[in-house]
Design an enzyme around this catalytic site. Structure first.
Site, PDB file in Angstrom:
ATOM      1  N   ARG A 161       0.831  -1.198   0.000  1.00 21.19           N
ATOM      2  CA  ARG A 161       0.000   0.000   0.000  1.00 21.19           C
ATOM      3  C   ARG A 161       0.866   1.249   0.000  1.00 21.19           C
ATOM      4  NH1 ARG A 161      -5.075  -0.499   3.965  1.00 21.19           N
ATOM      5  NH2 ARG A 161      -4.912  -2.597   3.124  1.00 21.19           N
TER       6      ARG A 161
ATOM      7  N   SER B 281      -8.307  -0.306   0.310  1.00 18.52           N
ATOM      8  CA  SER B 281      -9.277  -0.599   1.353  1.00 18.52           C
ATOM      9  C   SER B 281      -9.869   0.669   1.955  1.00 18.52           C
ATOM     10  CB  SER B 281      -8.635  -1.488   2.419  1.00 18.52           C
ATOM     11  OG  SER B 281      -9.589  -1.983   3.319  1.00 18.52           O
ATOM     12  N   HIS B 282      -9.541   0.952   3.221  1.00 17.67           N
ATOM     13  CA  HIS B 282     -10.143   2.067   3.959  1.00 17.67           C
ATOM     14  C   HIS B 282      -9.284   3.328   3.917  1.00 17.67           C
ATOM     15  CE1 HIS B 282      -7.241   0.205   6.621  1.00 17.67           C
ATOM     16  NE2 HIS B 282      -7.179   1.337   7.280  1.00 17.67           N
TER      17      HIS B 282
ATOM     18  N   LYS C 110      -4.019  -6.425  -2.357  1.00 16.13           N
ATOM     19  CA  LYS C 110      -4.231  -7.541  -1.443  1.00 16.13           C
ATOM     20  C   LYS C 110      -3.990  -8.821  -2.246  1.00 16.13           C
ATOM     21  CE  LYS C 110      -7.565  -5.200   1.556  1.00 16.13           C
ATOM     22  NZ  LYS C 110      -8.952  -5.137   2.058  1.00 16.13           N
TER      23      LYS C 110
ATOM     24  N   ASP D  29     -16.543   0.450   3.971  1.00 17.22           N
ATOM     25  CA  ASP D  29     -15.296   1.090   3.577  1.00 17.22           C
ATOM     26  C   ASP D  29     -15.171   1.072   2.056  1.00 17.22           C
ATOM     27  OD1 ASP D  29     -14.652  -1.570   3.063  1.00 17.22           O
ATOM     28  OD2 ASP D  29     -12.638  -1.427   3.924  1.00 17.22           O
TER      29      ASP D  29
ATOM     30  N   ASP E  77     -13.570  -0.782  -0.178  1.00 13.79           N
ATOM     31  CA  ASP E  77     -13.615  -2.007  -0.979  1.00 13.79           C
ATOM     32  C   ASP E  77     -14.588  -3.050  -0.437  1.00 13.79           C
ATOM     33  OD1 ASP E  77     -11.981  -2.569   1.248  1.00 13.79           O
ATOM     34  OD2 ASP E  77     -10.883  -4.117   0.165  1.00 13.79           O
TER      35      ASP E  77
ATOM     36  N   ASP F 290     -14.919  -4.727   2.574  1.00 21.42           N
ATOM     37  CA  ASP F 290     -14.662  -5.789   3.549  1.00 21.42           C
ATOM     38  C   ASP F 290     -14.764  -5.301   4.987  1.00 21.42           C
ATOM     39  OD1 ASP F 290     -12.315  -4.326   3.611  1.00 21.42           O
ATOM     40  OD2 ASP F 290     -10.998  -6.004   3.085  1.00 21.42           O
ATOM     41  N   ARG F 291     -14.996  -4.015   5.194  1.00 21.89           N
ATOM     42  CA  ARG F 291     -15.221  -3.468   6.532  1.00 21.89           C
ATOM     43  C   ARG F 291     -16.624  -2.881   6.614  1.00 21.89           C
ATOM     44  NH1 ARG F 291     -10.409  -0.088   9.357  1.00 21.89           N
ATOM     45  NH2 ARG F 291      -8.614  -1.378   8.830  1.00 21.89           N
TER      46      ARG F 291
ATOM     47  N   HIS G 103     -13.743  -5.703  10.353  1.00 22.98           N
ATOM     48  CA  HIS G 103     -13.689  -6.931   9.563  1.00 22.98           C
ATOM     49  C   HIS G 103     -14.419  -8.042  10.324  1.00 22.98           C
ATOM     50  CE1 HIS G 103     -10.760  -5.684   6.509  1.00 22.98           C
ATOM     51  NE2 HIS G 103     -10.089  -5.082   7.472  1.00 22.98           N
TER      52      HIS G 103
END
Length: 452
Positions: free
Chosen positions: A10, A95-96, A105, A231, A233, A235-236, A317
């Site tokens: 990242r 992600s976030h 990922k 978030d 993407d 996943d949160r 998550h």
């Protein structure tokens, strides 16, 4: 710190992370996995398309036949990976993180990449030590997986009637969540549900209270039963009760664990920053509480190794045995199912969980190697019950505290909990006295603003 983190890759696009890095990553992944098939997808960020194109070219140069899913949520990427043969899977996402970031990922043989494999990739890219595929690689596009995953969830969950405010934050969940919940019969009020990789309305991290302020206002204004925020993407997830009050994710995990353990006994994994209430309630329900090191990759690994019913991380998550991965939308549907069946407001359900005094993360910038300081603190605290699972954690039946180095930034993170104010003060003083005075004073300064 470089683009290689403890669980993924990242960085800020065009400054720390470039399209050339994406191409080189594809070639390096070819050397690591020595396979033939690769699965690639990306989130809605503005930099994703360029990075994904370069990544696919690098994988093809390494001899891989690449299947590109297009723009999807990370859980859809995981789901497709369970149905398409792939030696390497790479999701282009930060992600976030804020809009200027992007990253990757990675899955190897459909499992999360481990730290040793990330180190291998980093060294391979640094040395330019690539291989060329023995056979020419290839590329194909398969954009069918959002609809396939939506159909899977429609078959899994019963219809509902609750009113829900849905905050997709202009992220990838905008492509699936509103339509899915509407199809299930929920009365959906959309908030920021148009995909936009510049994230014009809020930062992609729903765990930060300031980022869901609009959701907190909207839920009671609409008379909704719950507010849900995702978030970037997907996943949160974060939840807001009917009064507009955010519910901490360790308390959400407790509610979900109670619900599942009524039907089936098994393990529940929680991360090291969660409240004592999680293992206490899991044990009370005759489940097996298992603590994991904080961090998506670590919690996910503990979840898979233990074949847990569910795993949860304070950041939002939630991993599910049915899926074998984490998914914000799936988590939302389980909570909505629970609310439907119980016919009880979320605030009242939360009120049935004991509430202790717990601090947020106390983040202190640190110059040098924080690991050395943590090791010294562990030695001084060795007369007490300590765990080295994640930094150093001292835990008693009625309080705990921890010091851990961040896995992504040059900072120390501290966190404390006590069942009473006296116990909270006791554990804070016990641990902070083992820090150098400079960091001790900074921690107390932050704490005074938190618990005054």
């Amino acid at each position: 710190m470089g683009i290689f983190k403890a669980c993924d890759i990242r960085g800020i696009y065009s400054q720390e992370l470039t399209d050339r890095d994406a191409y080189d990553l594809g070639r390096a992944a070819g050397k690591l996995a020595a396979g033939q098939t690769a699965l690639v997808a990306g989130d809605v960020r503005l930099s994703t398309q360029g990075l994904k194109t370069a990544l696919c070219a690098g994988l093809a140069a390494a001899g891989y036949r690449v299947t590109d899913l297009g723009i999807v949520t990370t859980p859809i990427f995981y789901y497709a990976g369970h149905h398409i043969d792939n030696d390497v899977g790479i999701m282009v996402t930060a992600s976030h993180n804020p809009p200027e970031y992007n990253g990757f990922k990675l899955l190897i043989k459909n499992r999360p990449i481990n730290n040793q494999e990330l180190v291998f990739l980093e060294k391979t890219m640094a040395n330019g030590d690539y291989i060329t595929g023995a056979a020419a690689g290839g590329y194909r596009r398969d954009g069918s997986w959002t609809s396939r995953y939506a159909e899977h969830l429609l078959n899994r969950f019963q219809p509902g009637k609750l009113k829900v405010v849905l905050d997709c934050g202009n992220g990838s969940c905008s492509l699936i969540a509103p339509g899915l919940l509407n199809s299930l019969g929920y009365r959906v009020v959309e908030l920021f549900c148009t995909p936009d990789g510049s994230f014009p309305n809020r930062s992609p991290n729903p765990a930060a209270p300031e980022n869901i302020a609009a959701l907190c206002r909207r839920v009671p204004a609409e008379g909704a039963s719950v507010g849900i925020a995702y978030d970037g993407d997907g996943d949160r997830v974060a939840f807001v009760d009917e009064t507009g009050q955010p519910i901490a994710n360790d308390r959400i995990l407790t509610l979900l664990a109670r619900y599942l353990l009524e039907m089936e006994k098994g393990a529940v994994v929680y991360d090291s920053k969660c409240s004592l209430v999680v293992p206490e309630e899991v044990a009370r329900m005759h489940g097996v509480p298992l603590m994991a090191r904080s961090g998506h990759g670590f919690v996910g690994a503990a979840f898979l190794e233990s074949n847990a019913l569910v795993a949860g991380e304070l950041s939002g998550h939630f991993f599910w045995r049915d899926l074998q991965f984490d998914d914000g939308v799936y988590s939302s549907l389980v909570l909505l199912e629970l609310l439907q069946k119980s016919n009880t407001p979320l605030s009242q359900m939360d009120g049935t969980i004991p509430k202790y005094l717990i601090t947020p993360d106390i983040r202190i910038p640190f110059q040098g190697d924080p690991g050395e300081l943590v090791n010294q603190a562990a030695q001084r605290l060795s007369q007490y019950p300590i765990s080295r699972l994640d930094g150093v954690r001292v835990e008693f039946p009625d309080c705990w505290g921890m010091i851990r180095p961040s896995i992504t930034e040059p900072i120390l993170t501290l966190r404390f909990e006590g069942k009473t104010r006296d116990k909270l003060t006791f554990i804070m003083d016990l641990i902070l006295q083992e820090l150098p005075s400079e960091y001790q004073n900074k921690a107390y300064e932050v704490l005074r603003t938190m618990i005054s």
